[in-house]
Structure formats: structure tokens, C-alpha cells
Design a protein around this motif. Structure first.
Motif, PDB file in Angstrom:
ATOM      1  N   THR A 189     -68.896 -34.223  44.133  1.00 46.77           N
ATOM      2  CA  THR A 189     -68.323 -35.305  44.929  1.00 46.77           C
ATOM      3  C   THR A 189     -67.810 -36.399  44.006  1.00 46.77           C
ATOM      4  O   THR A 189     -68.491 -36.794  43.064  1.00 46.77           O
ATOM      5  N   ASP A 190     -66.595 -36.869  44.283  1.00 48.64           N
ATOM      6  CA  ASP A 190     -65.983 -37.946  43.511  1.00 48.64           C
ATOM      7  C   ASP A 190     -65.961 -39.225  44.337  1.00 48.64           C
ATOM      8  O   ASP A 190     -65.595 -39.210  45.512  1.00 48.64           O
ATOM      9  N   HIS A 191     -66.348 -40.320  43.734  1.00 48.47           N
ATOM     10  CA  HIS A 191     -66.171 -41.652  44.293  1.00 48.47           C
ATOM     11  C   HIS A 191     -65.326 -42.465  43.322  1.00 48.47           C
ATOM     12  O   HIS A 191     -65.610 -42.491  42.120  1.00 48.47           O
ATOM     13  N   ILE A 192     -64.324 -43.133  43.848  1.00 44.84           N
ATOM     14  CA  ILE A 192     -63.503 -44.037  43.059  1.00 44.84           C
ATOM     15  C   ILE A 192     -63.727 -45.445  43.611  1.00 44.84           C
ATOM     16  O   ILE A 192     -63.535 -45.691  44.803  1.00 44.84           O
ATOM     17  N   VAL A 193     -64.138 -46.364  42.736  1.00 42.72           N
ATOM     18  CA  VAL A 193     -64.540 -47.702  43.167  1.00 42.72           C
ATOM     19  C   VAL A 193     -63.692 -48.748  42.443  1.00 42.72           C
ATOM     20  O   VAL A 193     -63.437 -48.637  41.239  1.00 42.72           O
ATOM     21  N   PHE A 194     -63.248 -49.753  43.188  1.00 43.87           N
ATOM     22  CA  PHE A 194     -62.517 -50.888  42.629  1.00 43.87           C
ATOM     23  C   PHE A 194     -63.144 -52.152  43.207  1.00 43.87           C
ATOM     24  O   PHE A 194     -63.233 -52.304  44.420  1.00 43.87           O
ATOM     25  N   TYR A 195     -63.591 -53.068  42.336  1.00 44.29           N
ATOM     26  CA  TYR A 195     -64.264 -54.249  42.878  1.00 44.29           C
ATOM     27  C   TYR A 195     -64.015 -55.480  42.014  1.00 44.29           C
ATOM     28  O   TYR A 195     -63.705 -55.386  40.822  1.00 44.29           O
ATOM     29  N   PHE A 196     -64.152 -56.640  42.646  1.00 44.76           N
ATOM     30  CA  PHE A 196     -64.061 -57.928  41.957  1.00 44.76           C
ATOM     31  C   PHE A 196     -64.785 -58.964  42.808  1.00 44.76           C
ATOM     32  O   PHE A 196     -65.207 -58.687  43.945  1.00 44.76           O
ATOM     33  N   TYR A 197     -64.934 -60.158  42.245  1.00 42.73           N
ATOM     34  CA  TYR A 197     -65.635 -61.245  42.930  1.00 42.73           C
ATOM     35  C   TYR A 197     -64.644 -62.351  43.281  1.00 42.73           C
ATOM     36  O   TYR A 197     -63.699 -62.623  42.523  1.00 42.73           O
ATOM     37  N   LEU A 198     -64.872 -62.993  44.424  1.00 41.72           N
ATOM     38  CA  LEU A 198     -64.023 -64.080  44.896  1.00 41.72           C
ATOM     39  C   LEU A 198     -64.828 -65.365  44.987  1.00 41.72           C
ATOM     40  O   LEU A 198     -65.940 -65.377  45.528  1.00 41.72           O
ATOM     41  N   PHE A 199     -64.234 -66.437  44.460  1.00 42.72           N
ATOM     42  CA  PHE A 199     -64.862 -67.755  44.469  1.00 42.72           C
ATOM     43  C   PHE A 199     -63.922 -68.735  45.159  1.00 42.72           C
ATOM     44  O   PHE A 199     -62.708 -68.697  44.916  1.00 42.72           O
ATOM     45  N   PRO A 200     -64.432 -69.650  45.987  1.00 44.34           N
ATOM     46  CA  PRO A 200     -63.542 -70.597  46.667  1.00 44.34           C
ATOM     47  C   PRO A 200     -63.048 -71.720  45.768  1.00 44.34           C
ATOM     48  O   PRO A 200     -62.053 -72.371  46.086  1.00 44.34           O
ATOM     49  N   GLU A 201     -63.733 -71.960  44.649  1.00 38.59           N
ATOM     50  CA  GLU A 201     -63.363 -73.040  43.743  1.00 38.59           C
ATOM     51  C   GLU A 201     -63.412 -72.546  42.295  1.00 38.59           C
ATOM     52  O   GLU A 201     -64.161 -71.628  41.965  1.00 38.59           O
ATOM     53  N   ARG A 202     -62.651 -73.193  41.416  1.00 37.86           N
ATOM     54  CA  ARG A 202     -62.647 -72.815  40.008  1.00 37.86           C
ATOM     55  C   ARG A 202     -63.982 -73.113  39.331  1.00 37.86           C
ATOM     56  O   ARG A 202     -64.303 -72.528  38.294  1.00 37.86           O
ATOM     57  N   ARG A 219     -61.382 -39.120  45.646  1.00 35.58           N
ATOM     58  CA  ARG A 219     -60.248 -38.947  44.731  1.00 35.58           C
ATOM     59  C   ARG A 219     -59.102 -38.303  45.516  1.00 35.58           C
ATOM     60  O   ARG A 219     -59.296 -37.262  46.171  1.00 35.58           O
ATOM     61  N   TYR A 220     -57.930 -38.911  45.457  1.00 34.40           N
ATOM     62  CA  TYR A 220     -56.754 -38.366  46.136  1.00 34.40           C
ATOM     63  C   TYR A 220     -55.788 -37.838  45.092  1.00 34.40           C
ATOM     64  O   TYR A 220     -54.994 -38.589  44.523  1.00 34.40           O
ATOM     65  N   GLY A 221     -55.891 -36.550  44.781  1.00 35.07           N
ATOM     66  CA  GLY A 221     -55.090 -35.977  43.717  1.00 35.07           C
ATOM     67  C   GLY A 221     -55.595 -36.464  42.372  1.00 35.07           C
ATOM     68  O   GLY A 221     -56.802 -36.459  42.109  1.00 35.07           O
ATOM     69  N   ASP A 222     -54.691 -36.924  41.511  1.00 31.64           N
ATOM     70  CA  ASP A 222     -55.132 -37.434  40.216  1.00 31.64           C
ATOM     71  C   ASP A 222     -55.486 -38.916  40.346  1.00 31.64           C
ATOM     72  O   ASP A 222     -55.337 -39.543  41.405  1.00 31.64           O
ATOM     73  N   LEU A 223     -55.959 -39.496  39.237  1.00 31.69           N
ATOM     74  CA  LEU A 223     -56.418 -40.885  39.284  1.00 31.69           C
ATOM     75  C   LEU A 223     -55.271 -41.863  39.525  1.00 31.69           C
ATOM     76  O   LEU A 223     -55.459 -42.899  40.178  1.00 31.69           O
ATOM     77  N   ASP A 224     -54.078 -41.552  39.017  1.00 29.47           N
ATOM     78  CA  ASP A 224     -52.934 -42.426  39.266  1.00 29.47           C
ATOM     79  C   ASP A 224     -52.608 -42.482  40.753  1.00 29.47           C
ATOM     80  O   ASP A 224     -52.310 -43.557  41.299  1.00 29.47           O
ATOM     81  N   ASN A 225     -52.663 -41.351  41.410  1.00 32.08           N
ATOM     82  CA  ASN A 225     -52.384 -41.319  42.842  1.00 32.08           C
ATOM     83  C   ASN A 225     -53.479 -42.049  43.620  1.00 32.08           C
ATOM     84  O   ASN A 225     -53.203 -42.753  44.598  1.00 32.08           O
TER      85      ASN A 225
END
Length: 246
Positions: A189-202, A219-225
Motif C-alpha cells: 500500500t502506498d500513501h502520499i502525504v503533503f503537509y504544512f502548518y498555518l499561522f494567523p500571524e507572523r 499513488r496515482y501513476g508515478d509521483l509526478d502525476n
């Protein structure tokens, strides 16, 4: 388990063995005070976003300390704890979502988030995307998602990648390619994860609230896809970033 969950058996990893998870989380939380006192200067942009452009947030790949991937982004919805994350659109672009609340009580007790929203979206091509949004005003609800995968025995690669936004600029996220042989499946089984954090102020103060924005897909085809699918989903929520950041 629904047919959609069988297609992307993602939520299993969110309930990694709790004893190991607790030890790791306590260790990471113990480092927070050290790192948050050692911010590097904010990466100033050559183009400043204005309030008329939408809702402005600071995005970064790391919670504990400011990185050179930090940027200011415009969002079409409100991703802060003064608003209900459940109000983030359920239908946006070609994507339609449904809520899948976290049912593991132990996980919720451990993380103690102020807000926790978990959804499964799909598009007209039959592609699926999990969106998890976790909000809190302390370090307790947050840990890098790769920790769960590591504890649960997945093999993975982790890197930082940018996604170009339609209105200009880019938003950076941590990109993880994880794989594991699960007993109920004939192939890994493949999992592809993309994450980041959001802050309301600098200033990025805990008391102002922090939101983890995390996408998980097959995974949908290759990693670029696969990255193209994540990009299509993300661009519906984030329209522009301040240009000139590294």
C-alpha cells in the motif's frame, strides 16, 4: 469500512501504537520551547498580499522553528481557530467531500486538539484525497506525520516540495512517499502525504492558534502525476503566495 476507505486505507496509521507514540510525542513536545526561541528572520517577500486578496496566513513546513520555506499565502476559506474549520468548503472545484470524524478516543485524548476535522474528498475522475486539519494553541496536538508512519512500520522518503499557485508564488509542504505491505492486501500500500502548518500571524505564537493542513492520497501513476493531483486539490483552497520568498 466503506468502499472509499478500502481504496485509500489511510486512517489505520493515525492510530499507531500508543505507547511508542506517547514517548515520541513527549520528546518532540519537550523540544518545542527550545526551538521556538530560536527563530531565524522572516523571509521577506517582494510582493505583499492585501486583505482584499482573501484570507492571509503564514505557511511553513515546520512548527517548531521558522524555515526559509515560510511564505505568506492567500486562502479562499478561514483556516484559523477563531473560526470553525468545519466551515471549510465541502464542495470546491471538481472535488466533493464527506466528513469522517476520528473515532479513536485514545488518540483524541492524547492530542487534545481544539479542532480536528477529517474528510475524504473525491473528484470526477474517481481520485480520492484525505484532508486532515488539526488546530491547537499548544504543542500537544502536533507532531510531524512521519512519526506515526515510522512507529507503524512504514518505509518512507521525506522531502520538501513547492506547489505553484494560480495567482502567483508558491506554497511549500513536506512531501512523504510511504509504503507498507498490509496483511489484507496482495500488493504493498502506498500513501502520499503533503503537509504544512498555518499561522494567523507572523509572530507564530501558540496562543494565536496553529492549524496543521495535511493531504493524504494513494499513488496515482508515478509521483509526478500524484503531485499533480495534490496540486489540483490544493489550488482550490490557496490562490496566491507572496512572491520573492526562497
Amino acid at each position: 469500512m466503506s468502499n472509499l476507505e478500502q481504496d485509500i486505507p489511510t486512517k489505520r496509521v493515525l492510530a499507531a501504537p500508543l505507547r511508542s507514540f506517547v514517548l515520541i510525542l513527549l520528546f518532540v513536545g519537550g523540544l518545542a520551547a527550545f526551538f521556538t526561541s530560536d527563530f531565524s528572520p522572516f523571509a521577506q517577500s517582494s510582493t505583499q498580499l492585501t486583505a482584499s486578496d482573501g484570507y492571509q496566513y503564514i505557511a511553513d513546513v515546520d512548527l517548531w522553528h521558522r524555515t526559509n520555506r515560510e511564505t505568506e499565502v492567500n486562502a479562499v476559506s478561514q483556516f484559523d481557530l477563531t473560526h470553525d474549520l468545519n466551515d471549510v468548503p465541502m464542495e470546491i472545484g471538481d472535488w466533493r467531500g464527506e466528513n469522517h470524524p476520528e473515532t479513536n478516543v485514545e488518540v483524541m485524548i492524547l492530542l487534545d486538539p481544539e479542532q480536528y476535522v477529517q474528510r475524504l474528498y473525491w473528484n470526477s475522475q474517481g481520485q480520492h484525497m484525505w484532508l486532515t486539519m488539526i488546530g491547537g494553541r499548544s504543542s500537544q496536538p502536533f507532531h510531524p506525520p512521519d512519526i506515526c508512519y515510522d512507529v507503524d512500520g512504514w518505509n518512507y522518503n521525506l522531502s520538501s516540495v513547492p506547489i505553484e499557485l494560480d495567482g502567483g508564488g508558491r506554497i511549500y509542504g513536506m512531501w512523504m512517499e510511504a509504503q507498507k505491505q498490509l496483511p489484507e492486501y496482495d500488493t504493498p500500500t502506498d500513501h502520499i502525504v503533503f503537509y504544512f502548518y498555518l499561522f494567523p500571524e507572523r509572530t507564530r505564537q501558540y496562543q494565536d492558534g496553529i492549524v496543521l493542513f495535511k493531504l493524504t492520497s494513494a499513488r496515482y501513476g508515478d509521483l509526478d502525476n500524484t503531485l499533480a493531483v495534490h496540486t489540483d486539490f490544493l489550488r482550490n483552497f490557496f490562490t496566491e503566495a507572496a512572491t520573492g520568498t526562497p
